[in-house]
Design a protein around this motif. Structure first.
Motif, PDB file in Angstrom:
ATOM      1  N   ALA A  40       6.779   7.232   5.399  1.00  0.00           N
ATOM      2  CA  ALA A  40       5.403   7.751   5.437  1.00  0.00           C
ATOM      3  C   ALA A  40       4.548   6.861   6.329  1.00  0.00           C
ATOM      4  CB  ALA A  40       4.810   7.785   4.027  1.00  0.00           C
ATOM      5  N   ASN A  41       3.484   7.420   6.888  1.00  0.00           N
ATOM      6  CA  ASN A  41       2.533   6.633   7.668  1.00  0.00           C
ATOM      7  C   ASN A  41       1.398   6.232   6.737  1.00  0.00           C
ATOM      8  OD1 ASN A  41       0.503   5.630   9.321  1.00  0.00           O
ATOM      9  ND2 ASN A  41       1.062   6.958  11.023  1.00  0.00           N
ATOM     10  N   LEU A  42       1.317   4.933   6.438  1.00  0.00           N
ATOM     11  CA  LEU A  42       0.330   4.401   5.493  1.00  0.00           C
ATOM     12  C   LEU A  42      -0.743   3.561   6.179  1.00  0.00           C
ATOM     13  CD1 LEU A  42       2.869   3.294   2.736  1.00  0.00           C
ATOM     14  CD2 LEU A  42       1.462   5.364   2.745  1.00  0.00           C
ATOM     15  N   SER A  43      -0.884   3.698   7.480  1.00  0.00           N
ATOM     16  CA  SER A  43      -1.859   2.895   8.220  1.00  0.00           C
ATOM     17  C   SER A  43      -3.263   3.082   7.662  1.00  0.00           C
ATOM     18  CB  SER A  43      -1.859   3.278   9.702  1.00  0.00           C
ATOM     19  OG  SER A  43      -0.599   3.047  10.274  1.00  0.00           O
ATOM     20  N   GLY A  44      -3.881   1.975   7.271  1.00  0.00           N
ATOM     21  CA  GLY A  44      -5.257   2.011   6.776  1.00  0.00           C
ATOM     22  C   GLY A  44      -5.412   2.534   5.356  1.00  0.00           C
ATOM     23  N   ALA A  45      -4.299   2.840   4.674  1.00  0.00           N
ATOM     24  CA  ALA A  45      -4.376   3.336   3.287  1.00  0.00           C
ATOM     25  C   ALA A  45      -4.768   2.199   2.352  1.00  0.00           C
ATOM     26  CB  ALA A  45      -3.049   3.943   2.862  1.00  0.00           C
ATOM     27  N   LYS A  46      -5.410   2.548   1.228  1.00  0.00           N
ATOM     28  CA  LYS A  46      -5.845   1.554   0.249  1.00  0.00           C
ATOM     29  C   LYS A  46      -5.133   1.798  -1.076  1.00  0.00           C
ATOM     30  CE  LYS A  46     -10.354   1.040   2.341  1.00  0.00           C
ATOM     31  NZ  LYS A  46     -11.791   1.208   2.185  1.00  0.00           N
ATOM     32  N   PHE A  47      -4.517   0.742  -1.604  1.00  0.00           N
ATOM     33  CA  PHE A  47      -3.732   0.826  -2.835  1.00  0.00           C
ATOM     34  C   PHE A  47      -4.213  -0.144  -3.908  1.00  0.00           C
ATOM     35  CE2 PHE A  47      -0.864   2.804   0.144  1.00  0.00           C
ATOM     36  CZ  PHE A  47      -0.051   3.642  -0.596  1.00  0.00           C
ATOM     37  N   PHE A  48      -5.386  -0.717  -3.776  1.00  0.00           N
ATOM     38  CA  PHE A  48      -5.856  -1.729  -4.718  1.00  0.00           C
ATOM     39  C   PHE A  48      -5.810  -1.209  -6.157  1.00  0.00           C
ATOM     40  CE2 PHE A  48      -8.313  -2.532  -0.758  1.00  0.00           C
ATOM     41  CZ  PHE A  48      -7.673  -3.709  -0.397  1.00  0.00           C
ATOM     42  N   GLY A  49      -5.147  -1.955  -7.036  1.00  0.00           N
ATOM     43  CA  GLY A  49      -5.068  -1.592  -8.448  1.00  0.00           C
ATOM     44  C   GLY A  49      -4.044  -0.523  -8.773  1.00  0.00           C
ATOM     45  N   ALA A  50      -3.333  -0.017  -7.762  1.00  0.00           N
ATOM     46  CA  ALA A  50      -2.336   1.040  -7.994  1.00  0.00           C
ATOM     47  C   ALA A  50      -1.092   0.471  -8.670  1.00  0.00           C
ATOM     48  CB  ALA A  50      -1.949   1.707  -6.683  1.00  0.00           C
ATOM     49  N   ARG A  51      -0.518   1.260  -9.558  1.00  0.00           N
ATOM     50  CA  ARG A  51       0.730   0.902 -10.232  1.00  0.00           C
ATOM     51  C   ARG A  51       1.876   1.501  -9.414  1.00  0.00           C
ATOM     52  NH1 ARG A  51      -3.256   2.221 -13.284  1.00  0.00           N
ATOM     53  NH2 ARG A  51      -3.911   0.992 -15.068  1.00  0.00           N
TER      54      ARG A  51
END
Length: 121
Positions: A71-82
């Motif tokens: 997947a292309n995750l450029s610039g994605a935000k995952f803060f606090g994700a499980r």
């Protein structure tokens, strides 16, 4: 939902929602999800294989066992994700906070939660 277009879609939890959206087990293969918000979404075992997730928001989402391979995750935000058990092999633009949580692996260890950045606290 394969190859669907969710560009700039807001799927995240709203203040008036009793429960978050549950996408567990959904197949978003090659979906176009640029700038989409999945904030607090439940997406356990969801397939995002080869999806375009540039600038997508997964803050505080439940992503255990999700498949983000290629997947292309450029610039994605995952803060606090499980992300325990999530597969991230060959993902492009892996956000630093996710890379830090993976500790060099391509599959997140069970119970992994992405650290919140200073701006997200």
């Amino acid at each position: 939902m394969q190859r669907c277009n969710l560009y700039n879609a807001y799927l995240g939890r709203r203040a008036t929602d009793e429960e978050p959206l549950d996408l567990s087990g959904a197949d978003l293969f090659e979906a176009k999800c640029e700038q989409a918000s999945f904030r607090e979404v439940v997406a356990r075992g969801t397939t995002f294989y080869k999806a375009i997730l540039t600038k997508a928001v997964f803050i505080d989402a439940e992503l255990e066992g999700a498949d983000f391979r290629a997947a292309n995750l450029s610039g994605a935000k995952f803060f606090g994700a499980r992300i325990g058990g999530a597969k991230l092999e060959d993902a492009e633009g892996l956000p630093q906070e996710v890379a830090d949580a993976l500790r060099g692996e391509s599959v997140a260890a069970s119970g992994t939660i992405v650290s919140k950045g200073a701006a997200e606290r």
